[in-house]
Scaffold this motif. Sequence first.
Motif, PDB file in Angstrom:
ATOM      1  N   ARG A 240       0.499  -1.132   0.198  1.00  0.00           N
ATOM      2  CA  ARG A 240       0.410  -0.100   0.041  1.00  0.00           C
ATOM      3  C   ARG A 240       0.818   1.348  -0.038  1.00  0.00           C
ATOM      4  N   THR A 241       1.996   1.176   0.707  1.00  0.00           N
ATOM      5  CA  THR A 241       2.855   1.972   0.672  1.00  0.00           C
ATOM      6  C   THR A 241       3.666   2.500  -0.700  1.00  0.00           C
ATOM      7  N   ILE A 242       3.899   1.231  -1.242  1.00  0.00           N
ATOM      8  CA  ILE A 242       4.566   2.182  -2.499  1.00  0.00           C
ATOM      9  C   ILE A 242       3.721   2.521  -3.676  1.00  0.00           C
ATOM     10  N   ARG A 243       2.367   1.908  -3.647  1.00  0.00           N
ATOM     11  CA  ARG A 243       1.025   1.973  -4.316  1.00  0.00           C
ATOM     12  C   ARG A 243       1.148   3.715  -3.886  1.00  0.00           C
ATOM     13  N   ARG A 244       0.980   3.876  -3.119  1.00  0.00           N
ATOM     14  CA  ARG A 244       0.392   5.507  -2.678  1.00  0.00           C
ATOM     15  C   ARG A 244       1.877   6.965  -2.766  1.00  0.00           C
ATOM     16  N   LEU A 245       3.267   6.421  -2.988  1.00  0.00           N
ATOM     17  CA  LEU A 245       4.582   7.210  -3.064  1.00  0.00           C
ATOM     18  C   LEU A 245       4.191   7.933  -5.045  1.00  0.00           C
ATOM     19  N   SER A 246       3.722   6.108  -5.752  1.00  0.00           N
ATOM     20  CA  SER A 246       4.181   5.884  -6.317  1.00  0.00           C
ATOM     21  C   SER A 246       2.814   6.909  -7.001  1.00  0.00           C
ATOM     22  N   THR A 247       1.403   6.654  -6.987  1.00  0.00           N
ATOM     23  CA  THR A 247       0.218   7.842  -6.831  1.00  0.00           C
ATOM     24  C   THR A 247       0.509  10.009  -6.356  1.00  0.00           C
ATOM     25  N   LEU A 248       1.251   9.690  -5.159  1.00  0.00           N
ATOM     26  CA  LEU A 248       1.731  11.243  -5.162  1.00  0.00           C
ATOM     27  C   LEU A 248       3.223  11.780  -5.759  1.00  0.00           C
ATOM     28  N   TYR A 249       3.866  10.762  -6.278  1.00  0.00           N
ATOM     29  CA  TYR A 249       4.967  11.573  -7.307  1.00  0.00           C
ATOM     30  C   TYR A 249       4.727  11.318  -8.969  1.00  0.00           C
ATOM     31  N   GLY A 250       3.386  10.472  -9.110  1.00  0.00           N
ATOM     32  CA  GLY A 250       3.111  10.968 -10.824  1.00  0.00           C
ATOM     33  C   GLY A 250       2.769   9.982 -11.002  1.00  0.00           C
ATOM     34  N   GLY A 251       3.131   8.466 -10.510  1.00  0.00           N
ATOM     35  CA  GLY A 251       2.901   7.325 -11.028  1.00  0.00           C
ATOM     36  C   GLY A 251       1.825   7.196 -11.475  1.00  0.00           C
ATOM     37  N   ARG A 252       1.126   6.659 -10.584  1.00  0.00           N
ATOM     38  CA  ARG A 252      -0.441   5.760 -10.748  1.00  0.00           C
ATOM     39  C   ARG A 252      -0.082   4.199 -11.851  1.00  0.00           C
ATOM     40  N   PRO A 253       0.569   3.916 -11.459  1.00  0.00           N
ATOM     41  CA  PRO A 253       0.714   2.695 -12.414  1.00  0.00           C
ATOM     42  C   PRO A 253      -0.641   1.584 -11.984  1.00  0.00           C
ATOM     43  N   ILE A 313      11.869   3.978   2.312  1.00  0.00           N
ATOM     44  CA  ILE A 313      12.909   5.382   1.715  1.00  0.00           C
ATOM     45  C   ILE A 313      12.758   4.535   0.190  1.00  0.00           C
ATOM     46  N   ALA A 314      13.397   3.107   0.141  1.00  0.00           N
ATOM     47  CA  ALA A 314      13.682   2.734  -1.733  1.00  0.00           C
ATOM     48  C   ALA A 314      12.409   3.119  -2.731  1.00  0.00           C
ATOM     49  N   ALA A 315      11.213   3.443  -1.591  1.00  0.00           N
ATOM     50  CA  ALA A 315      10.426   3.549  -2.624  1.00  0.00           C
ATOM     51  C   ALA A 315      10.445   5.308  -3.277  1.00  0.00           C
ATOM     52  N   ILE A 316      10.709   5.749  -2.403  1.00  0.00           N
ATOM     53  CA  ILE A 316      11.031   7.533  -2.442  1.00  0.00           C
ATOM     54  C   ILE A 316      11.795   7.523  -3.660  1.00  0.00           C
ATOM     55  N   ALA A 317      12.754   6.960  -3.384  1.00  0.00           N
ATOM     56  CA  ALA A 317      13.929   7.001  -4.657  1.00  0.00           C
ATOM     57  C   ALA A 317      13.926   6.306  -6.267  1.00  0.00           C
ATOM     58  N   VAL A 318      12.805   5.091  -5.498  1.00  0.00           N
ATOM     59  CA  VAL A 318      12.630   4.917  -7.250  1.00  0.00           C
ATOM     60  C   VAL A 318      11.260   5.325  -7.210  1.00  0.00           C
ATOM     61  N   CYS A 319      10.476   6.157  -7.229  1.00  0.00           N
ATOM     62  CA  CYS A 319       8.952   7.381  -7.705  1.00  0.00           C
ATOM     63  C   CYS A 319       9.487   8.037  -7.584  1.00  0.00           C
ATOM     64  N   ARG A 320      10.764   8.590  -7.197  1.00  0.00           N
ATOM     65  CA  ARG A 320      11.102  10.281  -7.135  1.00  0.00           C
ATOM     66  C   ARG A 320      10.825  10.884  -8.912  1.00  0.00           C
ATOM     67  N   PRO A 321      10.680  11.830  -9.193  1.00  0.00           N
ATOM     68  CA  PRO A 321      11.046  11.700 -10.998  1.00  0.00           C
ATOM     69  C   PRO A 321      12.047  12.712 -10.937  1.00  0.00           C
ATOM     70  N   ALA A 322      13.107  12.868  -9.937  1.00  0.00           N
ATOM     71  CA  ALA A 322      13.997  13.660  -9.260  1.00  0.00           C
ATOM     72  C   ALA A 322      15.412  12.970  -8.236  1.00  0.00           C
ATOM     73  N   PRO A 323      16.365  13.497  -8.462  1.00  0.00           N
ATOM     74  CA  PRO A 323      16.785  12.553  -7.846  1.00  0.00           C
ATOM     75  C   PRO A 323      17.410  13.361  -6.823  1.00  0.00           C
ATOM     76  N   PHE A 324      17.704  13.148  -5.017  1.00  0.00           N
ATOM     77  CA  PHE A 324      17.877  14.389  -4.445  1.00  0.00           C
ATOM     78  C   PHE A 324      19.716  14.504  -4.618  1.00  0.00           C
ATOM     79  N   VAL A 325      19.813  16.260  -4.731  1.00  0.00           N
ATOM     80  CA  VAL A 325      20.458  16.692  -4.945  1.00  0.00           C
ATOM     81  C   VAL A 325      21.531  17.592  -3.719  1.00  0.00           C
ATOM     82  N   ALA A 326      20.399  18.300  -3.728  1.00  0.00           N
ATOM     83  CA  ALA A 326      19.823  19.361  -2.318  1.00  0.00           C
ATOM     84  C   ALA A 326      20.042  18.654  -1.012  1.00  0.00           C
TER      85      ALA A 326
END
Length: 356
Positions: A240-253, A313-326
């Motif tokens: 459920r968390t993976i799906r919600r994070l993907s939807t949050l970042y625009g994935g909607r799988p 945390i791993a799901a955020i890194a995979v679902c986020r459309p941009a890397p953590f730079v700043a």
Amino acid sequence: MTGTTPSSGPSSGRKPAAFRLDDTKVRMTDDDTRTPSAGEALITQMSAEDEEPRLPRAASTPKTRFRFGKWLLVGLSGLVSLAIGLAVDSLIRDLFTRTDWLGWLGLALAGLAALGVLGLAAREIAGLLRLSRIDHLRDRLQLAADTDDSKAASSGLKDLLALYLDRPETAHGRKQLAGHMREVIDGADLVKLAERDLLAPLDLEARRIVMNSAKRVSLVTAVSPRALIDLLAVLFENLRTIRRLSTLYGGRPGMLGFLRLAKHVVGHLAVTGGMAAGDSLASQVLGHGLAARLSTRLGEGVINGLLTARIGIAAIAVCRPAPFVATRGPTISDFMGELISSTEKPEKSTSGSPEA
């Protein structure tokens, strides 16, 4: 490379001699059968042919063979499809035999079902394309930030703005980022500004989702009487968390996209060593003296909650459309304090209640 002197042969009675490699008496040779003269040292360099023989790469590469498993899958899928089609055809014919209006009704329902199948297929394909687009966009922005390429960064950020064009909650961030793209020329700075103005609110919501999921897993593990219930609860909550994070970042799988996304999360955990995080988490929890303050069940709940946070945390890194730079991105330490404090509260309230 090997060095030889006239006094180092097995049949010679002279003592071994030492030479510096930059000495003028040192000679380089490819002939290992040459005998050095008096006061001379020979350095024989082994060629590639003199090294130990190696098998070709093809010897360890599996040969391409007929994949009978795929044949079996295709054959069974075709048979099932034919069986369903023949069953529907037989049903519609029987309905027409009974009365015409039942036949037309069955035909309309079959058409409606066919449209539903086409719609599901189109949605699955769109979900897979959207996930691929996010993965490609993240790689592009990472490369633009590493090389400080302003042109590549601007192109990637335009696609990022288009990704959130239909998200009203990102309107303010999109407006700010569009202004920065007209003024800032450094590629790395543009990616950092996108992370601060556009993605920061989404990151805060993602942390909240992961934190709440970890709390629920911790609570269920602490009060559940059966290990099977723990396992099912943890599995459901993580998916459920993976799906919600993907939807949050625009994935909607869709279904296939979600399976692909879950596979990427597991792969990210394997690469970053997340699967072995259990021992380190247990040592952190127990090393802070929590074993004396928490019961066994609550201690297990904390560890399971932290493992759930690690998957988040791993799901955020995979679902986020941009890397953590700043910023460095979320870590286990960000969730540990709040999770432990929320776990200790019910423990204190239970221990402080008067006995009946």
